[in-house]
Structure formats: C-alpha cells, structure tokens
Scaffold this active site. Structure first.
Site, mmCIF file in Angstrom:
data_model
loop_
_atom_site.group_PDB
_atom_site.id
_atom_site.type_symbol
_atom_site.label_atom_id
_atom_site.label_comp_id
_atom_site.label_asym_id
_atom_site.label_seq_id
_atom_site.Cartn_x
_atom_site.Cartn_y
_atom_site.Cartn_z
ATOM 1 N N ASP A 144 -11.980 1.988 2.498
ATOM 2 C CA ASP A 144 -11.358 0.901 1.732
ATOM 3 C C ASP A 144 -10.128 0.368 2.446
ATOM 4 O OD1 ASP A 144 -13.274 1.244 -0.185
ATOM 5 O OD2 ASP A 144 -11.965 2.230 -1.642
ATOM 6 N N ASN A 168 8.161 1.541 3.798
ATOM 7 C CA ASN A 168 7.150 2.467 3.283
ATOM 8 C C ASN A 168 5.897 2.535 4.144
ATOM 9 O OD1 ASN A 168 8.435 3.594 1.117
ATOM 10 N ND2 ASN A 168 7.395 2.383 -0.444
ATOM 11 N N GLU A 169 5.166 1.416 4.227
ATOM 12 C CA GLU A 169 3.872 1.488 4.889
ATOM 13 C C GLU A 169 3.354 0.125 5.317
ATOM 14 O OE1 GLU A 169 3.592 0.277 1.155
ATOM 15 O OE2 GLU A 169 3.459 2.461 1.080
ATOM 16 N N ARG A 209 -16.996 -4.457 -0.601
ATOM 17 C CA ARG A 209 -17.241 -4.117 0.796
ATOM 18 C C ARG A 209 -16.159 -3.178 1.327
ATOM 19 N NH1 ARG A 209 -20.785 -7.700 3.459
ATOM 20 N NH2 ARG A 209 -21.364 -9.547 2.266
ATOM 21 N N ASP A 250 11.384 1.454 -7.535
ATOM 22 C CA ASP A 250 11.241 1.466 -6.082
ATOM 23 C C ASP A 250 10.950 0.079 -5.523
ATOM 24 O OD1 ASP A 250 11.814 4.122 -5.912
ATOM 25 O OD2 ASP A 250 9.749 4.798 -5.610
ATOM 26 N N GLY A 251 10.317 -0.798 -6.313
ATOM 27 C CA GLY A 251 10.089 -2.168 -5.856
ATOM 28 C C GLY A 251 11.394 -2.895 -5.614
ATOM 29 N N ALA A 301 -10.101 6.307 0.968
ATOM 30 C CA ALA A 301 -11.495 6.498 0.550
ATOM 31 C C ALA A 301 -12.453 6.298 1.719
ATOM 32 C CB ALA A 301 -11.838 5.543 -0.594
ATOM 33 N N ARG A 355 12.976 -4.320 -2.001
ATOM 34 C CA ARG A 355 13.531 -5.660 -1.803
ATOM 35 C C ARG A 355 14.954 -5.578 -1.259
ATOM 36 N NH1 ARG A 355 9.878 -6.648 -6.059
ATOM 37 N NH2 ARG A 355 11.270 -5.875 -7.702
ATOM 38 N N HIS A 393 -14.622 3.903 8.329
ATOM 39 C CA HIS A 393 -15.369 3.058 7.400
ATOM 40 C C HIS A 393 -14.782 3.384 6.028
ATOM 41 C CE1 HIS A 393 -18.108 2.513 10.764
ATOM 42 N NE2 HIS A 393 -18.133 3.833 10.876
#
Length: 276
Positions: free
Chosen positions: A165, A135-136, A146, A61-62, A200, A66, A163
């Site tokens: 990841d 995709n995103e 953090r 998929d990479g 998350a 491309r 709040h």
C-alpha cells in the site's frame, strides 16, 4: 532571555484559541513582545516569526508539525503544549504552560534537536522539487483498489521491490507516528537513525529496517498507475511510473525546548501507549 515569542494556535480548537489569548496577554504583561496567529498567517508573513526567540505551539502533534515547518528554517526553538490529545512530541499540558514559560524566562530548560529528512523528487533526470519532513516521507497508492510497486535502493545497493500500500521513510521522531501504526519499530528520538517501513506489503520477506544516520534511500515507482508522495501528511504530490524520491538526513534540525530530563522519554512513551 525571551524578548519575542510567537504563539501558534489551532483555529479549529476552542481550547487552543482560549489558551492562546490568555497566554498572549500573560506574556505581554511580562514585557515580552508576542505575536499570536495560525500557521497560514505565519506562512504568509514569515517576518512575523523570523526574529522570534521561541514559538509556543498549542494543540496536538499536527500543530507541532506546522510549528516545526515554520521554525526550522530560522533555527527557532518550539515549545509544544498538548491540549487533550495523545502526543509524542509535547511533554507538558496547559496546566504547566505558565510555570514552564517562567522556567524558560529564568534560563531553565534544554534544547532537544530532532533530525529532519530531505526528500528530492526526480522525473526523467530532472529534479522537480525538494521537501523537508520532521516525521516521515511516504509513497502511497492513490487508488484504493490497487497496490503500488516501489523499488527501494539504500546507498546505491538494491534492497527489494515492495508490492504494498506504500513505503515510509521516517525519522526517529516519526517512528512513533505513521510508521508505528504501520508496524515499524520505535526509535529513541535522540537517535539520528532513519526507519524504512513498508505499508501492508505483499509477498516480501524484507521487514521494517532501522538504517544508519547517513543512509540515502531511493524509492522508485514501478507501477503504471499513479501514486502519491506525502511529506509529514501534507503535499500529496502525484507520482508517475519511473519517478524517484531520494531521501536523506537534512543538515538542518528542528529544535524543541524541553523542561524535563531527557531520560523521561521511556516513562512518557509507556504512559502514552497505555492511553492509545
């Protein structure tokens, strides 16, 4: 009718290199002008791609992502060929590539238009850049220890401050990529809907959401520490507090060539998930 074809291969894959050479020779022997290369070569020399009728992407998929980046500005369709990887974008493998090409040369197949999203980065009222994703688009923490605070607005209506990841805005195509790994829903790739997925998230009751096709999603960083903006897993642009990323459906599309009926998506989905 095919007159010019670009063959994109993965230079880190022996199987991709070998098949690209064999396929190039096969196409040339049939009178088709063929250009074989890697993504960097085609990016540096866009004229090699601009007049092609088709790009064949050999890899995972990479490699397909491309190929999409190279082709959508020129409205060139992509035929993805999966080489031993779990792929949600490719429907054929190397054993079918020659018969597939013959089918296309004889006028077979159909065009599968996939939604793209456009992301604009704003800082202090000034647009710093614009990026397009198949995709995103992701805002994520740059420091492993953090979380980031990302305020999300949809169509000028405040939703919540995550709040987390990170936060993902995905297309239907991207719903089976990072968004799925983060717990998001799978959306039929023929849909133009967008998907909003927190990564998350802490202390929130706002789950993943499927948004209408014309939704405008604004993500504002409200953390003092830096974060990163990634587009289809690339770019990794540093963000600072107050930066806004505005995501909406692009007027452009990415076109894939398909050789199987469109109703095969769910059968292929189940098979791929069982292998994962």
């Amino acid at each position: 009718m095919l007159e010019r074809v670009a063959v994109l291969y993965n230079p880190l894959s022996d199987a991709s290199i070998k098949l690209s050479r064999e396929l190039t020779d096969w196409l040339i022997a049939r009178g088709i002008k063929t250009r074989r290369g890697v993504s960097q070569e085609f990016r540096d020399q866009p004229q090699l791609v601009a007049d092609c009728d088709l790009m064949i992407a050999l890899g995972g998929d990479g490699t397909v992502l491309r190929a999409a980046r190279l082709c959508f500005p020129h409205n060139i369709p992509v035929l993805p060929v999966a080489l031993g990887h779990l792929s949600f974008m490719a429907e054929i493998g190397p054993e079918e590539v020659y018969s597939g090409c013959e089918q296309i040369m004889n006028g077979g197949g159909w065009f599968d238009e996939r939604t793209l999203v456009r992301a604009q980065l704003w800082r202090n009222g000034q647009k710093l850049g614009q990026h397009t994703a198949l995709n995103e688009v992701v805002i994520s923490r740059s420091d492993i220890s953090r979380i980031v605070n990302v305020h999300v607005t949809i169509d000028d209506s405040p939703l919540t401050t995550y709040h987390a990841d990170g936060v993902i805005v995905a297309t239907a195509t991207g719903s089976t990529a990072y968004a799925l790994a983060a717990g998001g829903p799978i959306v039929d790739p023929r849909s133009q809907a967008l998907v909003l997925v927190p990564i998350a998230a802490h202390l929130t009751n706002i789950p993943s959401m499927v948004l209408h096709e014309d939704a405008v999603v604004t993500m504002q960083l409200r953390s003092r520490h830096h974060a990163l903006l990634a587009v289809d897993g690339r770019e990794n642009i540093d963000l600072i507090e107050g930066d806004e990323v505005v995501v909406r459906r692009s007027p452009q599309v990415c076109t894939f060539v398909r050789l199987r009926p469109s109703n095969q998506f769910y059968t292929q989905l189940v098979a791929r998930l069982r292998r994962s």
